[in-house]
Motif scaffolding. Structure first.
Motif, PDB file in Angstrom:
ATOM      1  N   THR A 137      52.323  36.900  54.027  1.00  0.00           N
ATOM      2  CA  THR A 137      53.712  37.366  53.889  1.00  0.00           C
ATOM      3  C   THR A 137      53.962  37.915  52.488  1.00  0.00           C
ATOM      4  OG1 THR A 137      54.457  35.747  55.513  1.00  0.00           O
ATOM      5  CG2 THR A 137      56.132  36.672  54.049  1.00  0.00           C
ATOM      6  N   ARG A 138      53.471  37.197  51.488  1.00  0.00           N
ATOM      7  CA  ARG A 138      53.640  37.670  50.118  1.00  0.00           C
ATOM      8  C   ARG A 138      52.925  38.999  49.889  1.00  0.00           C
ATOM      9  NH1 ARG A 138      52.631  31.852  47.021  1.00  0.00           N
ATOM     10  NH2 ARG A 138      54.802  31.082  47.199  1.00  0.00           N
ATOM     11  N   GLN A 139      51.734  39.098  50.451  1.00  0.00           N
ATOM     12  CA  GLN A 139      51.003  40.351  50.307  1.00  0.00           C
ATOM     13  C   GLN A 139      51.729  41.487  51.013  1.00  0.00           C
ATOM     14  OE1 GLN A 139      46.963  40.118  51.651  1.00  0.00           O
ATOM     15  NE2 GLN A 139      46.491  42.252  51.168  1.00  0.00           N
ATOM     16  N   ALA A 140      52.258  41.184  52.218  1.00  0.00           N
ATOM     17  CA  ALA A 140      53.001  42.210  52.949  1.00  0.00           C
ATOM     18  C   ALA A 140      54.264  42.612  52.191  1.00  0.00           C
ATOM     19  CB  ALA A 140      53.365  41.691  54.341  1.00  0.00           C
ATOM     20  N   LYS A 141      54.918  41.603  51.570  1.00  0.00           N
ATOM     21  CA  LYS A 141      56.110  41.907  50.784  1.00  0.00           C
ATOM     22  C   LYS A 141      55.769  42.794  49.597  1.00  0.00           C
ATOM     23  CE  LYS A 141      59.792  39.640  48.149  1.00  0.00           C
ATOM     24  NZ  LYS A 141      60.325  38.329  47.684  1.00  0.00           N
TER      25      LYS A 141
ATOM     26  N   GLU B  89      53.177  44.787  49.330  1.00  0.00           N
ATOM     27  CA  GLU B  89      52.816  46.119  49.824  1.00  0.00           C
ATOM     28  C   GLU B  89      54.054  46.896  50.237  1.00  0.00           C
ATOM     29  OE1 GLU B  89      50.098  45.301  52.937  1.00  0.00           O
ATOM     30  OE2 GLU B  89      48.393  44.878  51.597  1.00  0.00           O
ATOM     31  N   ALA B  90      55.020  46.182  50.879  1.00  0.00           N
ATOM     32  CA  ALA B  90      56.258  46.855  51.274  1.00  0.00           C
ATOM     33  C   ALA B  90      57.034  47.320  50.054  1.00  0.00           C
ATOM     34  CB  ALA B  90      57.120  45.902  52.110  1.00  0.00           C
ATOM     35  N   GLY B  91      57.048  46.479  48.984  1.00  0.00           N
ATOM     36  CA  GLY B  91      57.722  46.889  47.757  1.00  0.00           C
ATOM     37  C   GLY B  91      57.074  48.112  47.138  1.00  0.00           C
ATOM     38  N   THR B  92      55.736  48.100  47.123  1.00  0.00           N
ATOM     39  CA  THR B  92      55.013  49.266  46.576  1.00  0.00           C
ATOM     40  C   THR B  92      55.310  50.510  47.399  1.00  0.00           C
ATOM     41  OG1 THR B  92      53.256  47.812  45.781  1.00  0.00           O
ATOM     42  CG2 THR B  92      52.731  50.142  46.000  1.00  0.00           C
ATOM     43  N   ALA B  93      55.292  50.342  48.729  1.00  0.00           N
ATOM     44  CA  ALA B  93      55.573  51.479  49.601  1.00  0.00           C
ATOM     45  C   ALA B  93      57.005  51.973  49.412  1.00  0.00           C
ATOM     46  CB  ALA B  93      55.337  51.086  51.058  1.00  0.00           C
ATOM     47  N   ALA B  94      57.942  51.002  49.254  1.00  0.00           N
ATOM     48  CA  ALA B  94      59.340  51.400  49.044  1.00  0.00           C
ATOM     49  C   ALA B  94      59.506  52.178  47.738  1.00  0.00           C
ATOM     50  CB  ALA B  94      60.227  50.165  49.045  1.00  0.00           C
TER      51      ALA B  94
END
Length: 313
Positions: A265-269, A271-276
């Motif tokens: 979950t932390r990694q996905a968060k 990655e989502a932050g980087t993508a955002a």
């Protein structure tokens, strides 16, 4: 199909390998139309881990196994005859052998690629105690065919010195010197000599022996009851420890799963932050490009209008 050969092979496998191999032999027998063999092989049960480790001991350490079986026969015979001295000697030998052989079985299991936990080690000890106490269990173990851990053995409790003493044949107490007929007549002038005193003495001796035997039986029964109670408490404690260990392992497994999910979950968060962030930058750049393109289009439109207003030469 040679069912005996198949069984010998299956019970030599690790527990995880047992069922797939058994099912293959069942399928093979059915394909060959050997219904009896298919049914017999399908009835073979996978051994519990502790039973398998004990079987490994019986298979690979034949000399030690035969000595152990001899101790079991000695113990069973001692209990049948209530031989206290033999019981105490065999009981000491039993405890030493069980501890030593259980560890040997655990080492063999580890060498076979199947290490066992402390809980399973205690179950191996319980299995070996069952081998000593129960002739049927001993026969299955001697062939390496035990399937499950036997119930806690209740036949070999501690033998107290009092019980052992009572269990030995009684020795008659010294009798006072036999009085001469003349002395008997002097002590009891009205009593005639005869067989009456001898009969009475024999009856007293029989009664005393019956009392000794009854006391021996009572002492042995009490010792046996105490042993059963203690062994039941031990079994309950081991069961509680096994359940607690299983629950602890299950909890640890859940914790590991949750920790893994948390990391994901932390990694996905992240990655989502980087993508955002990238998307925001791209949107800003696209917005600037769109404004620039609009300005360029407007300039081109004005230039076109200016050219259209100019008169032709």
């Amino acid at each position: 199909m040679d069912v005996e050969r198949v069984a010998e092979e299956l019970y030599g496998l690790k527990p995880a390998e047992f069922v797939p191999a058994r099912d293959r032999y069942v399928a093979e027998a059915r394909e060959a139309k050997d219904t009896a063999a298919a049914k017999a092989v399908a009835a073979l049960r996978r051994p519990a881990l502790a039973a398998w480790a004990a079987n490994l001991l019986a298979r690979q350490k034949r000399q030690e196994a035969e000595q152990f079986l001899a101790v079991g026969e000695t113990l069973r015979e001692a209990h049948r005859t209530l031989d206290g001295e033999q019981l105490r000697a065999a009981s000491r030998q039993r405890n030493q052998l069980v501890t030593s052989l259980a560890r040997t079985a655990a080492d063999l299991a580890k060498e076979a690629g199947q290490p066992v936990s402390d809980t399973v080690l205690h179950e191996i000890e319980q299995t070996l105690h069952g081998v000593l106490a129960d002739q049927d269990v001993a026969e299955d173990w001697s062939r390496g065919r035990l399937v499950k851990v036997p119930e806690v053995a209740v036949g070999f409790g501690a033998v107290t010195p009092e019980a052992a003493a009572l269990a030995r044949p009684s020795t008659a107490e010294p009798s006072p010197p036999e009085s001469s007929p003349e002395e008997k007549r002097k002590s009891d002038p009205g009593k005639k000599p005869g067989k009456e005193s001898g009969v009475k003495s024999g009856r007293d001796e029989d009664a005393r022996r019956r009392r000794d035997l009854e006391r021996a039986r009572t002492a042995a029964g009490e010792a046996e009851a105490e042993a059963v109670r203690r062994e039941r408490e031990l079994a309950e404690a081991r069961d509680a420890r096994r359940v607690a260990g299983q629950e602890a392992e299950a909890t640890a497994e859940r914790v590991r799963g949750l920790e893994h999910e948390l990391r994901e979950t932390r990694q996905a968060k992240q990655e989502a932050g980087t993508a955002a962030t990238k998307a925001a930058k791209a949107a800003t750049a696209a917005e600037r490009a769109a404004r620039q393109a609009r300005r360029t289009a407007e300039q081109a439109a004005r230039a076109l209008r200016d050219m259209e207003r100019q008169p032709e030469p």
